[in-house]
Write a protein that holds these residues in place. Structure first.
Motif, mmCIF file in Angstrom:
data_model
loop_
_atom_site.group_PDB
_atom_site.id
_atom_site.type_symbol
_atom_site.label_atom_id
_atom_site.label_comp_id
_atom_site.label_asym_id
_atom_site.label_seq_id
_atom_site.Cartn_x
_atom_site.Cartn_y
_atom_site.Cartn_z
ATOM 1 N N ALA A 58 0.809 -1.220 0.000
ATOM 2 C CA ALA A 58 0.000 0.000 0.000
ATOM 3 C C ALA A 58 0.846 1.275 0.000
ATOM 4 O O ALA A 58 0.363 2.329 -0.431
ATOM 5 N N ALA A 59 2.075 1.213 0.474
ATOM 6 C CA ALA A 59 2.896 2.409 0.703
ATOM 7 C C ALA A 59 2.972 3.367 -0.485
ATOM 8 O O ALA A 59 2.802 4.582 -0.295
ATOM 9 N N PRO A 60 3.216 2.900 -1.720
ATOM 10 C CA PRO A 60 3.275 3.863 -2.824
ATOM 11 C C PRO A 60 1.958 4.620 -3.012
ATOM 12 O O PRO A 60 1.953 5.819 -3.298
ATOM 13 N N PHE A 61 0.843 3.925 -2.817
ATOM 14 C CA PHE A 61 -0.465 4.539 -3.003
ATOM 15 C C PHE A 61 -0.823 5.441 -1.828
ATOM 16 O O PHE A 61 -1.423 6.504 -2.018
ATOM 17 N N LEU A 62 -0.442 5.041 -0.622
ATOM 18 C CA LEU A 62 -0.659 5.890 0.549
ATOM 19 C C LEU A 62 0.149 7.177 0.432
ATOM 20 O O LEU A 62 -0.356 8.269 0.723
ATOM 21 N N THR A 63 1.388 7.041 -0.008
ATOM 22 C CA THR A 63 2.250 8.222 -0.194
ATOM 23 C C THR A 63 1.662 9.157 -1.239
ATOM 24 O O THR A 63 1.570 10.370 -1.028
ATOM 25 N N ALA A 64 1.241 8.591 -2.366
ATOM 26 C CA ALA A 64 0.654 9.405 -3.430
ATOM 27 C C ALA A 64 -0.627 10.084 -2.955
ATOM 28 O O ALA A 64 -0.877 11.247 -3.282
ATOM 29 N N CYS A 65 -1.416 9.380 -2.167
ATOM 30 C CA CYS A 65 -2.653 9.956 -1.633
ATOM 31 C C CYS A 65 -2.346 11.152 -0.732
ATOM 32 O O CYS A 65 -2.957 12.217 -0.868
ATOM 33 N N LEU A 66 -1.398 10.971 0.176
ATOM 34 C CA LEU A 66 -1.040 12.067 1.089
ATOM 35 C C LEU A 66 -0.489 13.269 0.316
ATOM 36 O O LEU A 66 -0.828 14.415 0.628
ATOM 37 N N LEU A 67 0.340 13.011 -0.678
ATOM 38 C CA LEU A 67 0.876 14.103 -1.495
ATOM 39 C C LEU A 67 -0.242 14.811 -2.251
ATOM 40 O O LEU A 67 -0.254 16.044 -2.364
ATOM 41 N N THR A 68 -1.194 14.045 -2.764
ATOM 42 C CA THR A 68 -2.311 14.633 -3.496
ATOM 43 C C THR A 68 -3.207 15.441 -2.568
ATOM 44 O O THR A 68 -3.672 16.521 -2.939
ATOM 45 N N GLY A 70 -2.259 17.063 -0.004
ATOM 46 C CA GLY A 70 -1.569 18.330 0.231
ATOM 47 C C GLY A 70 -1.573 19.237 -0.979
ATOM 48 O O GLY A 70 -1.886 20.429 -0.868
ATOM 49 N N ALA A 71 -1.258 18.692 -2.132
ATOM 50 C CA ALA A 71 -1.177 19.506 -3.351
ATOM 51 C C ALA A 71 -2.530 20.072 -3.759
ATOM 52 O O ALA A 71 -2.609 21.197 -4.262
ATOM 53 N N SER A 72 -3.582 19.312 -3.524
ATOM 54 C CA SER A 72 -4.917 19.754 -3.946
ATOM 55 C C SER A 72 -5.667 20.509 -2.854
ATOM 56 O O SER A 72 -6.783 20.975 -3.085
ATOM 57 N N ARG A 73 -5.058 20.599 -1.666
ATOM 58 C CA ARG A 73 -5.702 21.221 -0.507
ATOM 59 C C ARG A 73 -7.068 20.580 -0.249
ATOM 60 O O ARG A 73 -8.075 21.256 -0.064
ATOM 61 N N SER A 77 -12.462 20.865 1.071
ATOM 62 C CA SER A 77 -13.755 20.231 0.770
ATOM 63 C C SER A 77 -13.531 18.733 0.561
ATOM 64 O O SER A 77 -13.656 18.229 -0.548
ATOM 65 N N PRO A 78 -13.165 18.026 1.629
ATOM 66 C CA PRO A 78 -12.758 16.628 1.494
ATOM 67 C C PRO A 78 -13.849 15.687 1.003
ATOM 68 O O PRO A 78 -13.549 14.646 0.418
ATOM 69 N N SER A 79 -15.111 16.046 1.189
ATOM 70 C CA SER A 79 -16.190 15.158 0.775
ATOM 71 C C SER A 79 -16.659 15.408 -0.652
ATOM 72 O O SER A 79 -17.475 14.650 -1.177
ATOM 73 N N ALA A 80 -16.145 16.454 -1.289
ATOM 74 C CA ALA A 80 -16.608 16.812 -2.637
ATOM 75 C C ALA A 80 -16.140 15.781 -3.667
ATOM 76 O O ALA A 80 -14.963 15.430 -3.729
ATOM 77 N N LEU A 81 -17.080 15.344 -4.472
ATOM 78 C CA LEU A 81 -16.751 14.415 -5.551
ATOM 79 C C LEU A 81 -15.919 15.123 -6.616
ATOM 80 O O LEU A 81 -14.931 14.584 -7.108
ATOM 81 N N LEU A 87 -9.428 14.437 -8.052
ATOM 82 C CA LEU A 87 -7.993 14.693 -7.901
ATOM 83 C C LEU A 87 -7.338 13.652 -7.004
ATOM 84 O O LEU A 87 -6.237 13.164 -7.319
ATOM 85 N N ILE A 88 -7.999 13.312 -5.898
ATOM 86 C CA ILE A 88 -7.431 12.315 -4.991
ATOM 87 C C ILE A 88 -7.333 10.963 -5.698
ATOM 88 O O ILE A 88 -6.316 10.273 -5.593
ATOM 89 N N TRP A 89 -8.374 10.593 -6.409
ATOM 90 C CA TRP A 89 -8.356 9.315 -7.136
ATOM 91 C C TRP A 89 -7.216 9.281 -8.154
ATOM 92 O O TRP A 89 -6.383 8.376 -8.133
#
Length: 141
Positions: A58-68, A70-73, A77-81, A87-89
């Motif tokens: 999972a680590a590469p995907f967890l890292t990418a998720c955390l970076l995304t 941060g980058a997308s702020r 609006s974390p619940s917004a589709l 962007l997170i997907w």
């Protein structure tokens, strides 16, 4: 005359900023769902469910998720589709595959397709359901 100041960081009219608890909940849900994706894949391929093995997958995907996040702020609006969920997907899927490739992980085309599709489902579906519930609640009042 008192003119309200508009800030690009201000929430849209009628919306409130998400609480810290809500933001943490969405981030935790994303990370748990990504870890579940990795665990399911390892289980399907009989790689075992040893916690370090699952986290390693999972680590590469967890890292990418955390970076995304941060980058997308995403906390705004974390619940917004749209655009947050999309962007997170995409950031998690493409970034995770890129990190995995850099680390020498398997990159079969079938794995890439499954990763993109399953991550899309697990990261977008909760947001779509949340949007439907909120819409339903607002119309049922």
């Amino acid at each position: 005359m008192n003119v309200p100041r508009l800030s690009k960081n201000a929430p849209a009219e009628g919306r409130t900023r998400p609480t810290g608890r809500a933001v943490a909940g969405w981030l935790a849900a994303d990370l748990v769902l990504i870890t579940g994706f990795a665990a399911t894949g390892r289980s399907t391929h009989e790689s075992g469910l040893v916690i370090l093995g699952v986290l390693g997958t999972a680590a590469p995907f967890l890292t990418a998720c955390l970076l995304t996040w941060g980058a997308s702020r995403a906390w705004r609006s974390p619940s917004a589709l749209w655009p947050t969920g999309m962007l997170i997907w995409l950031g998690t899927a493409v970034g995770g595959l890129g990190i995995r490739a850099l680390l020498g992980g398997g990159m079969a085309v079938s794995f890439q397709l499954v990763a993109v599709l399953v991550l899309g489902a697990v990261l977008l579906l909760p947001r779509a359901i949340a949007a439907m519930v909120l819409r339903w609640r607002s119309t049922s009042r």
